[in-house]
Design a protein around this motif. Structure first.
Motif, PDB file in Angstrom:
ATOM      1  N   THR A  37       0.839  -1.199   0.000  1.00 23.02           N
ATOM      2  CA  THR A  37       0.000   0.000   0.000  1.00 23.02           C
ATOM      3  C   THR A  37       0.872   1.247   0.000  1.00 23.02           C
ATOM      4  N   LEU A  38       0.382   2.279  -0.645  1.00 18.82           N
ATOM      5  CA  LEU A  38       1.031   3.585  -0.649  1.00 18.82           C
ATOM      6  C   LEU A  38       0.018   4.573  -0.080  1.00 18.82           C
ATOM      7  N   THR A  39       0.272   5.012   1.149  1.00 18.58           N
ATOM      8  CA  THR A  39      -0.638   5.926   1.838  1.00 18.58           C
ATOM      9  C   THR A  39      -0.115   7.347   1.680  1.00 18.58           C
ATOM     10  N   TYR A  40      -1.031   8.277   1.420  1.00 18.93           N
ATOM     11  CA  TYR A  40      -0.647   9.675   1.212  1.00 18.93           C
ATOM     12  C   TYR A  40      -1.507  10.572   2.100  1.00 18.93           C
ATOM     13  N   GLY A  41      -0.942  11.744   2.442  1.00 16.23           N
ATOM     14  CA  GLY A  41      -1.648  12.719   3.262  1.00 16.23           C
ATOM     15  C   GLY A  41      -2.513  13.643   2.417  1.00 16.23           C
ATOM     16  N   THR A  42      -3.246  14.502   3.087  1.00 19.77           N
ATOM     17  CA  THR A  42      -4.128  15.459   2.428  1.00 19.77           C
ATOM     18  C   THR A  42      -3.347  16.303   1.412  1.00 19.77           C
ATOM     19  N   GLY A  43      -3.874  16.402   0.217  1.00 22.86           N
ATOM     20  CA  GLY A  43      -3.250  17.219  -0.825  1.00 22.86           C
ATOM     21  C   GLY A  43      -2.044  16.576  -1.495  1.00 22.86           C
ATOM     22  N   GLU A  44      -1.772  15.311  -1.211  1.00 20.65           N
ATOM     23  CA  GLU A  44      -0.571  14.663  -1.755  1.00 20.65           C
ATOM     24  C   GLU A  44      -0.883  13.516  -2.718  1.00 20.65           C
ATOM     25  N   LYS A  45      -2.115  13.503  -3.228  1.00 20.19           N
ATOM     26  CA  LYS A  45      -2.520  12.413  -4.117  1.00 20.19           C
ATOM     27  C   LYS A  45      -1.691  12.406  -5.400  1.00 20.19           C
ATOM     28  N   ALA A  46      -1.415  13.581  -5.965  1.00 14.88           N
ATOM     29  CA  ALA A  46      -0.644  13.645  -7.216  1.00 14.88           C
ATOM     30  C   ALA A  46       0.761  13.076  -7.026  1.00 14.88           C
ATOM     31  N   GLN A  47       1.393  13.405  -5.900  1.00  8.96           N
ATOM     32  CA  GLN A  47       2.723  12.868  -5.627  1.00  8.96           C
ATOM     33  C   GLN A  47       2.654  11.349  -5.472  1.00  8.96           C
ATOM     34  N   ALA A  48       1.624  10.864  -4.779  1.00 10.20           N
ATOM     35  CA  ALA A  48       1.456   9.418  -4.588  1.00 10.20           C
ATOM     36  C   ALA A  48       1.254   8.721  -5.935  1.00 10.20           C
ATOM     37  N   GLN A  49       0.475   9.336  -6.819  1.00  9.72           N
ATOM     38  CA  GLN A  49       0.245   8.744  -8.141  1.00  9.72           C
ATOM     39  C   GLN A  49       1.544   8.683  -8.948  1.00  9.72           C
ATOM     40  N   THR A  50       2.391   9.696  -8.803  1.00 10.90           N
ATOM     41  CA  THR A  50       3.677   9.703  -9.505  1.00 10.90           C
ATOM     42  C   THR A  50       4.568   8.580  -9.000  1.00 10.90           C
ATOM     43  N   VAL A  51       4.644   8.421  -7.678  1.00  9.77           N
ATOM     44  CA  VAL A  51       5.441   7.331  -7.104  1.00  9.77           C
ATOM     45  C   VAL A  51       4.873   5.982  -7.534  1.00  9.77           C
ATOM     46  N   ALA A  52       3.559   5.837  -7.461  1.00  7.90           N
ATOM     47  CA  ALA A  52       2.914   4.578  -7.843  1.00  7.90           C
ATOM     48  C   ALA A  52       3.223   4.229  -9.304  1.00  7.90           C
ATOM     49  N   LYS A  53       3.141   5.217 -10.166  1.00 12.90           N
ATOM     50  CA  LYS A  53       3.415   4.990 -11.589  1.00 12.90           C
ATOM     51  C   LYS A  53       4.859   4.534 -11.783  1.00 12.90           C
ATOM     52  N   THR A  54       5.787   5.162 -11.061  1.00 13.80           N
ATOM     53  CA  THR A  54       7.194   4.805 -11.166  1.00 13.80           C
ATOM     54  C   THR A  54       7.437   3.361 -10.729  1.00 13.80           C
ATOM     55  N   LEU A  55       6.736   2.934  -9.685  1.00 15.99           N
ATOM     56  CA  LEU A  55       6.932   1.589  -9.143  1.00 15.99           C
ATOM     57  C   LEU A  55       6.065   0.522  -9.826  1.00 15.99           C
ATOM     58  N   GLY A  56       5.151   0.938 -10.696  1.00 17.44           N
ATOM     59  CA  GLY A  56       4.276  -0.016 -11.360  1.00 17.44           C
ATOM     60  C   GLY A  56       3.081  -0.427 -10.512  1.00 17.44           C
ATOM     61  N   LEU A  57       2.741   0.385  -9.513  1.00 19.95           N
ATOM     62  CA  LEU A  57       1.594   0.094  -8.651  1.00 19.95           C
ATOM     63  C   LEU A  57       0.318   0.639  -9.281  1.00 19.95           C
ATOM     64  N   SER A  58      -0.773  -0.075  -9.119  1.00 18.30           N
ATOM     65  CA  SER A  58      -2.056   0.391  -9.639  1.00 18.30           C
ATOM     66  C   SER A  58      -2.726   1.310  -8.618  1.00 18.30           C
ATOM     67  N   ALA A  59      -3.787   1.976  -9.048  1.00 21.16           N
ATOM     68  CA  ALA A  59      -4.531   2.882  -8.169  1.00 21.16           C
ATOM     69  C   ALA A  59      -5.106   2.149  -6.961  1.00 21.16           C
ATOM     70  N   SER A  60      -5.328   0.855  -7.083  1.00 22.12           N
ATOM     71  CA  SER A  60      -5.888   0.089  -5.958  1.00 22.12           C
ATOM     72  C   SER A  60      -4.918   0.000  -4.778  1.00 22.12           C
ATOM     73  N   HIS A  61      -3.642   0.283  -5.006  1.00 15.84           N
ATOM     74  CA  HIS A  61      -2.645   0.256  -3.933  1.00 15.84           C
ATOM     75  C   HIS A  61      -2.593   1.577  -3.160  1.00 15.84           C
ATOM     76  N   LEU A  62      -3.233   2.618  -3.677  1.00 13.17           N
ATOM     77  CA  LEU A  62      -3.200   3.936  -3.046  1.00 13.17           C
ATOM     78  C   LEU A  62      -4.334   4.083  -2.035  1.00 13.17           C
ATOM     79  N   LYS A  63      -4.037   4.750  -0.930  1.00  8.44           N
ATOM     80  CA  LYS A  63      -5.100   5.082   0.021  1.00  8.44           C
ATOM     81  C   LYS A  63      -4.721   6.367   0.750  1.00  8.44           C
ATOM     82  N   GLN A  64      -5.727   7.190   1.020  1.00  7.38           N
ATOM     83  CA  GLN A  64      -5.480   8.433   1.731  1.00  7.38           C
ATOM     84  C   GLN A  64      -5.434   8.139   3.224  1.00  7.38           C
ATOM     85  N   GLY A  65      -4.458   8.768   3.881  1.00  2.00           N
ATOM     86  CA  GLY A  65      -4.307   8.605   5.321  1.00  2.00           C
ATOM     87  C   GLY A  65      -4.490   9.932   6.028  1.00  2.00           C
ATOM     88  N   ALA A  66      -4.378   9.905   7.341  1.00  2.00           N
ATOM     89  CA  ALA A  66      -4.575  11.108   8.148  1.00  2.00           C
ATOM     90  C   ALA A  66      -3.299  11.932   8.278  1.00  2.00           C
TER      91      ALA A  66
END
Length: 147
Positions: A37-66
């Motif tokens: 899982t790749l958890t991201y904070g408020t306002g950091e979804k774009a950065q998380a998507q960039t990291v996920a894309k680099t690592l080959g992770l799908s959107a299902s691996h992303l989740k927003q955290g506190a």
């Protein structure tokens, strides 16, 4: 999140090799994880998507955290390699400018202190895994790169 020693360091090294912040830190997950899982904070979804894309992770691996920042927990579903096996074999180049736009990176000439050296066994000398500091101490007969 895996039982594989050095997984976090391998992924962190791959990310910094792709141009992400050298201030990336690694640690053991609080408990074993079966799913990456790749958890991201408020306002950091774009950065998380960039990291996920680099690592080959799908959107299902992303989740927003506190919290703030990005936290990657590598699960047992990703035991080796630097590209997620469920992703593409060669991910597209990342938009590293977007990913590090809010980073607080510094170069050696800007720092008043030395850079932190990894406490993990990320290098090998004569086939023996060791920390960078241990390798430096063990290779005293080798000239420094700046010598």
């Amino acid at each position: 999140g895996t039982t594989v020693t050095g997984r976090a360091s391998a992924i962190a090294t791959a990310l910094t090799g792709q141009g992400f912040s050298p201030d990336t830190t690694t640690a053991n997950a609080p408990s074993p994880a079966t799913t990456t899982t790749l958890t991201y904070g408020t306002g950091e979804k774009a950065q998380a998507q960039t990291v996920a894309k680099t690592l080959g992770l799908s959107a299902s691996h992303l989740k927003q955290g506190a919290g703030s920042g990005l936290t990657l927990v590598i699960g047992s579903d990703w035991p080796s390699g630097t590209s997620y096996s469920g992703g593409t074999s060669s991910p597209a180049p990342a938009d590293t400018k977007a990913a590090v736009s809010n980073a607080h990176a510094q170069t050696a000439d800007q720092a008043k202190t030395c850079a932190k050296v990894s406490p993990y066994k990320t290098v090998s000398l004569n086939g023996v895994p060791m920390t960078p500091a241990q390798a430096y101490a063990a290779a005293r007969s080798k000239p420094d790169s700046d010598a």
